[in-house]
Design an enzyme around this catalytic site. Sequence first.
Site, short mmCIF file in Angstrom:
data_model
loop_
_atom_site.label_atom_id
_atom_site.label_comp_id
_atom_site.label_asym_id
_atom_site.label_seq_id
_atom_site.Cartn_x
_atom_site.Cartn_y
_atom_site.Cartn_z
N LYS A 111 -83.75 59.92 -72.38
CA LYS A 111 -84.97 60.39 -71.71
C LYS A 111 -84.69 61.43 -70.62
O LYS A 111 -85.58 62.18 -70.24
CB LYS A 111 -85.74 59.21 -71.12
CG LYS A 111 -86.38 58.33 -72.20
CD LYS A 111 -87.22 57.23 -71.58
CE LYS A 111 -87.87 56.38 -72.68
NZ LYS A 111 -88.70 55.30 -72.12
N LYS A 192 -86.60 55.08 -87.30
CA LYS A 192 -87.48 53.95 -87.01
C LYS A 192 -88.93 54.40 -86.84
O LYS A 192 -89.20 55.46 -86.27
CB LYS A 192 -87.00 53.25 -85.73
CG LYS A 192 -87.68 51.92 -85.46
CD LYS A 192 -87.09 51.26 -84.22
CE LYS A 192 -87.81 49.97 -83.88
NZ LYS A 192 -87.30 49.35 -82.65
N LYS A 195 -94.48 54.70 -82.34
CA LYS A 195 -95.86 55.01 -81.92
C LYS A 195 -95.95 56.39 -81.30
O LYS A 195 -97.05 56.92 -81.11
CB LYS A 195 -96.37 53.93 -80.96
CG LYS A 195 -95.55 53.69 -79.73
CD LYS A 195 -96.06 52.47 -78.97
CE LYS A 195 -95.14 52.12 -77.81
NZ LYS A 195 -95.57 50.90 -77.11
#
Length: 329
Positions: A111, A192, A195
């Site tokens: 991140k 994977k 969302k």
Amino acid sequence: MKTIFSGIQPSGTLTLGNYLGAMKQFVDLQNENNCYFCIVDEHAITVPQDRLELRKNIRSLAALYIASGIDPNKAVLFIQSEVPAHTELGWMLQTISYIGELERMTQFKDKSSGKEAVSAGLLTYPPLMAADILLYQTDIVPVGDDQKQHLELTRNLAQRFNRKYLEVFKIPEISIPKVGARIMSLQEPTKKMSKSDDNQKASIFMLDTDKQIEKKIKSAVTDSEGIVKYDKENKPGVSNLLNIYSSCSGKSIEELENEYEGKGYGEFKQDTAQAVIDTLRPIRERYEQLIDSKELDEILDQGAENANKAAMKTIRKAKKAMGLGRVRK
């Protein structure tokens, strides 16, 4: 009874992968364990959030927990920011955390990569995650394999605290669900299901309509062989659909391979879509009843009250161990 803790961030609608890999497991766990299910909204603010959207997501996630089958009479469902002990213990654990071990966290690296400035909270949130777990004297933490590193740090911090001060915290065990734990993207089946995927066709969301689910499954990436067989390496798309179908229907992958022997992908995809629809439709319907209801607020009020009681027992022991506050006579 074992104590189980799990937290999910309120950052957008959950996917089928979140349901099969986590929430579906929680419904079974609550029957034989002492479960705490937490909406970790304070973790969400380590990255910029729109305040109105965040509040909407918190409520939506709470409704999804209940709609998925979490029973407030069996488990404690609460919002992290409504239990102040989380941030209090999070700070106390920061004081025994080392910058080097926090910088080695994979999620921090991912991140912060390529950014000139990142929030200090992005670096220091693992001790807050540890506090979430340790406050409830947790025995087992069911997580996806991508969270294993954070759980190892939680165990290390608990052991470090117990050695340095007093034996306050139970050392939690990690539990990674085997079946349905890793549902992959419908468009990139080596990745994977997420969302936050920019490609809306890649993920099935828990609140998708029947038509949206059918359309996404039908457009899912497979291969040109036309053989319904589980082979994760050579047939990742078909293997992913088999995993989804198996998790939703309760049929084994071997049963499904036999059932669709000699049949093409068309019928297989149609039936997979129906299995997903049958799984998610009742959840969506219950969600609609809950989302704007007084019932949901009452459940969250009771959950916060129960969580506060349990958390304060631990925070008092931890403060005493560290020498914080006054000695009461």
